[in-house]
Scaffold this motif. Structure first.
Motif, short mmCIF file in Angstrom:
data_model
loop_
_atom_site.label_atom_id
_atom_site.label_comp_id
_atom_site.label_asym_id
_atom_site.label_seq_id
_atom_site.Cartn_x
_atom_site.Cartn_y
_atom_site.Cartn_z
N LEU A 203 0.82 -1.22 0.00
CA LEU A 203 0.00 0.00 0.00
C LEU A 203 0.85 1.26 0.00
O LEU A 203 0.31 2.37 -0.04
CB LEU A 203 -0.94 0.00 1.21
N LEU A 205 2.60 2.71 2.34
CA LEU A 205 2.19 3.56 3.45
C LEU A 205 3.36 4.38 3.96
O LEU A 205 4.47 3.89 4.14
CB LEU A 205 1.63 2.71 4.59
N HIS A 210 -0.16 9.05 5.87
CA HIS A 210 -1.26 8.10 5.83
C HIS A 210 -1.77 7.77 7.24
O HIS A 210 -1.01 7.81 8.21
CB HIS A 210 -0.81 6.80 5.13
N LEU A 212 -5.21 5.38 9.29
CA LEU A 212 -6.26 4.37 9.15
C LEU A 212 -7.41 4.67 10.09
O LEU A 212 -7.20 4.98 11.26
CB LEU A 212 -5.69 2.98 9.50
N SER A 226 -5.64 -5.19 8.94
CA SER A 226 -5.47 -3.78 8.60
C SER A 226 -4.79 -3.03 9.73
O SER A 226 -3.92 -2.17 9.51
CB SER A 226 -6.83 -3.15 8.24
N THR A 258 -6.83 8.58 5.36
CA THR A 258 -6.51 8.20 3.97
C THR A 258 -6.96 6.78 3.63
O THR A 258 -7.18 6.48 2.45
CB THR A 258 -4.99 8.29 3.72
N HIS A 259 -7.07 5.90 4.62
CA HIS A 259 -7.40 4.51 4.36
C HIS A 259 -8.43 4.00 5.38
O HIS A 259 -8.36 4.35 6.56
CB HIS A 259 -6.17 3.60 4.47
N THR A 260 -9.33 3.17 4.89
CA THR A 260 -10.22 2.45 5.79
C THR A 260 -10.72 1.21 5.07
O THR A 260 -10.70 1.13 3.84
CB THR A 260 -11.38 3.32 6.28
N LEU A 283 -9.31 10.76 1.29
CA LEU A 283 -9.39 9.30 1.18
C LEU A 283 -8.66 8.81 -0.07
O LEU A 283 -8.90 9.30 -1.17
CB LEU A 283 -10.84 8.84 1.14
N GLU A 284 -7.81 7.81 0.10
CA GLU A 284 -7.10 7.21 -1.02
C GLU A 284 -7.58 5.80 -1.33
O GLU A 284 -7.73 5.44 -2.50
CB GLU A 284 -5.58 7.19 -0.74
N VAL A 285 -7.80 5.00 -0.30
CA VAL A 285 -8.20 3.60 -0.49
C VAL A 285 -9.27 3.24 0.53
O VAL A 285 -9.06 3.40 1.74
CB VAL A 285 -7.01 2.63 -0.35
N CYS A 286 -10.39 2.73 0.03
CA CYS A 286 -11.42 2.14 0.88
C CYS A 286 -11.57 0.69 0.42
O CYS A 286 -12.24 0.41 -0.58
CB CYS A 286 -12.75 2.87 0.74
#
Length: 522
Positions: A203, A205, A210, A212, A226, A258-260, A283-286
Motif C-alpha cells: 500500500l 504507506l 497516511h 487508518l 489492517s 486516507t485509508h479504511t 481518502l485514497e483507499v477504501c
C-alpha cells in the motif's frame, strides 16, 4: 530473515513511525506509551499464571487492551483466542472449549450486550479448562469462576521473563464450520508480522501522510490485519470501539483519514449521512468486501463522491488483505473481489472443479493459495488441516474464482457456507441449535436474499405438533448471534433429497427455491 524481524514486537519499532500510534475514543496513545502498556500487560498475564502454550480468550470490543494483550501474550509464548463480541452463549462455550482457554478477558457490558448474562448461561463443566475471568473497565462480576478486574495499567506487577517463539501459534481466529461450530485458525507471529509488513509495502504507506480508520472488530482477520499493517508502517490508527456510521463519518472528515476497510454496508451507511458531493478529499483507499446486493451501484455512487472503493480478498486462513485491486485498474476491475496479492512471494492458482486439473486464465475453478500469510493449521484439528492443504502446500480456499493476468477475481463461495451479517456461517451451526429445541426432529438452513439483505431461512421437521416459530426464535436468540437467527422458520414433512453413490444428499438449491416461493406467497 532473523526471528526478531518477524515478531509482533518488531512492528512497533519503526524508526520513521509517527505519533500518536493510536487514537481510541479521542485519546491519543504514543508508541512509547503503547510499549509500556505491553510490558505492564506481560507482567499482569504472568501474574495470572499465563505462560508458554497457555490460551487466553479475549472477548472485548476494540480497545488498546485488546492489542496490548495480544502483544503481551506473544512475549510469553501464550496464545490468544479471539472471541467475536456478537457471540452468544452457545458460540462462546464452543470457542472456550475448543481452544482450551485458561483465562477469559472480557467486557462486563457494552451498549445493549450484557456479557455477564451471556456467560451465566454457560455451565462450568462445559469449559473445564477455564480457570479465571478478568473484566476490563468494570469491577469483577458475579460468576461461576473466580473473577478479577483487569488492572494491568493501574497496578505494578513483577516483570516476567519473555520467550518469544515466532513460529508457534499466537492468535486463533474462528472460521466457519460445517457441523457444530467454527474451527480455530492458528497464526504465528511470523505469519502475522510478515503479512503486516507486506501490507505496509504494497500500500506504500508513509507515516506522515497516511492514517487508518479502524472500524472493523479486532477479533476478526479483516480488522486485525489492517490494524497490524498500519502499525508496521508506523502510521496512525484511529479506532472505533465498534462501528457506528456517525462517528466514522466524523473521524474520516476531521482527521483527514486516507485509508479504511469495511463491508459494503458500512460504506453505504456512512455515505447516507452526508449530502456533501465529495465529503472525503483525503481518502485514497477504501477496501471493501461485497456482502449485500446492490454493491456495484454503491461503488459507482461512492466513486462519484470521492470514496474510492477497492475490491479485495482474504480469509482467516490466508489473512485479510491478502490481495487488493490497484488504483490503476479499470473501475470495473477495481471493484471486483480478488486483486493483486500483497506479498510478492504469494502464489495463486485455479483448479478446475470438474477435471481436477489446473485451469488456464479466465477459467473459473477453486482458488488455491500458497503464501507467507498462510495459517499454521486448524488448532488441535490435524485432520481438518490435512484436508485443507494440497500435497504441494497450497491452501484449498473453497472459493471460486479465475485468473486475470497477474491478478485474480473472486466470484463466489463454494459449498453451502452462508455470508450473514458480514460473517461466514456454517448452516450446521444453526441447524444443531434448532435440533436441540423441543418439538424439532430435524432442521436444514439456507441463505436467501430478503429485501436486499442476506438472511437465513430454516426448515424443520416437527417431532409431534409443529413448534411455534416465535418460541424457536426466542430460544435461538438466547444461544446465537442476532445475524444467525432465521428470518423465517417453516415446518415440512420431509426435505428434498437426491440419492447418489455417496449417499442421500439434501437439495439445498431446492430448499432455497422453496424459501423464496413461500416468502413471495406471504
Amino acid at each position: 530473515m532473523h526471528a526478531d524481524d518477524v515478531s509482533l514486537h518488531s512492528l512497533i519499532g519503526s524508526k520513521t513511525a509517527t505519533d500518536p500510534a493510536f487514537v481510541f475514543e479521542g485519546q491519543p496513545i504514543s508508541r512509547a506509551e503503547f510499549s509500556r502498556k505491553v510490558e505492564q500487560t506481560t507482567a499482569w498475564l504472568a501474574a495470572q499464571g499465563i505462560g508458554n502454550g497457555d490460551v487466553v480468550a479475549i472477548w472485548l470490543v476494540n480497545r488498546v487492551e485488546w492489542i496490548a494483550l495480544l502483544f503481551a501474550a506473544a512475549r510469553l509464548g501464550a496464545v490468544v483466542a479471539a472471541v467475536n463480541t456478537r457471540y452468544r452463549s452457545a458460540e462462546v462455550a464452543h470457542l472456550l472449549k475448543l481452544s482450551g482457554a485458561k483465562l477469559l478477558v472480557m467486557e462486563a457490558a457494552f451498549r445493549a450486550i450484557d456479557f455477564a448474562a451471556i456467560l451465566a448461561d454457560i455451565a462450568r463443566d462445559v469449559v473445564p479448562a477455564l480457570q479465571k475471568l478478568a473484566v476490563v473497565g468494570a469491577d469483577a462480576i458475579p460468576a461461576q469462576w473466580p473473577c478479577i478486574q483487569f488492572d494491568a495499567f493501574d497496578q505494578p506487577y513483577p516483570s516476567a521473563p519473555t520467550q518469544d517463539d515466532v513460529d508457534l501459534p499466537v492468535l486463533l481466529y474462528t472460521t466457519s464450520g460445517t457441523t457444530k461450530g467454527p474451527k480455530l485458525v492458528a497464526h504465528s507471529q511470523r505469519t502475522l508480522a510478515t503479512h503486516a509488513n507486506s501490507v505496509a509495502k504494497a500500500l506504500q504507506l508513509s507515516p506522515p501522510h497516511h492514517s487508518l480508520l479502524a472500524m472493523l472488530p479486532f477479533c476478526g482477520t479483516f480488522g486485525m490485519t489492517s490494524l497490524l499493517g498500519f502499525i508496521a508502517a508506523g502510521a496512525a490508527v484511529h479506532a472505533l470501539d465498534a462501528f457506528e456510521a456517525a462517528p466514522a463519518l466524523t473521524i474520516l472528515s476531521e482527521r483527514k483519514i486516507t485509508h479504511t476497510f469495511g463491508s459494503d454496508e458500512m460504506f453505504r451507511r456512512i455515505l447516507a449521512l452526508t449530502d456533501a458531493p465529495r465529503p472525503f478529499p483525503h481518502l485514497e483507499v477504501c477496501g471493501f468486501a461485497a456482502f449485500q446486493p446492490g454493491w456495484r451501484e454503491l461503488a459507482n455512487e461512492a466513486d462519484a463522491r470521492g470514496m474510492p472503493l477497492h475490491g479485495l480478498y482474504g480469509s482467516s486462513e490466508v489473512q485479510a488483505l491478502f490481495a487488493i485491486a490497484r488504483a490503476s485498474d479499470a473501475f470495473a476491475d477495481r471493484i471486483e473481489g480478488g486483486g493483486w496479492p500483497m506479498s510478492p512471494d504469494a502464489k495463486v492458482r485455479i483448479r478446475d472443479t470438474e477435471t481436477g486439473e489446473l485451469a488456464a486464465d479466465g477459467i473459473s475453478g477453486e482458488i488455491e493459495i500458497r503464501a507467507p500469510s498462510c495459517f499454521l493449521g486448524y488448532f488441535n484439528n490435524p485432520e481438518a488441516t490435512r484436508d485443507a492443504i494440497t500435497a504441494d502446500g497450497f491452501f484449498r480456499t473453497g472459493d471460486i474464482g479465475r485468473l486475470r493476468d497477474d491478478a485474480f477475481v473472486y466470484e463466489t463461495r463454494a459449498g453451502d457456507a452462508m455470508r450473514l451479517g458480514g460473517f461466514l456461517v456454517g448452516p450446521g451451526e444453526i441447524e444443531d441449535e434448532l435440533k436441540l429445541c423441543a418439538g424439532v426432529a430435524d432442521a436444514q438452513v439456507v441463505a436467501v436474499d430478503l429485501e436486499g439483505q442476506a438472511r437465513c431461512v430454516a426448515f424443520v421437521i416437527p417431532a409431534g405438533a409443529p413448534p411455534q416459530q416465535e418460541t424457536l426464535v426466542a430460544r435461538l436468540r438466547e444461544r446465537l448471534a442476532g445475524y444467525k437467527i432465521p428470518a423465517r422458520i417453516y415446518a415440512v414433512d420431509t426435505f428434498p433429497v437426491t440419492d447418489s453413490a455417496n449417499g442421500v444428499k439434501i437439495q439445498r438449491v431446492r430448499l432455497r427455491a422453496m424459501a423464496m416461493e413461500r416468502i413471495a406467497a406471504e
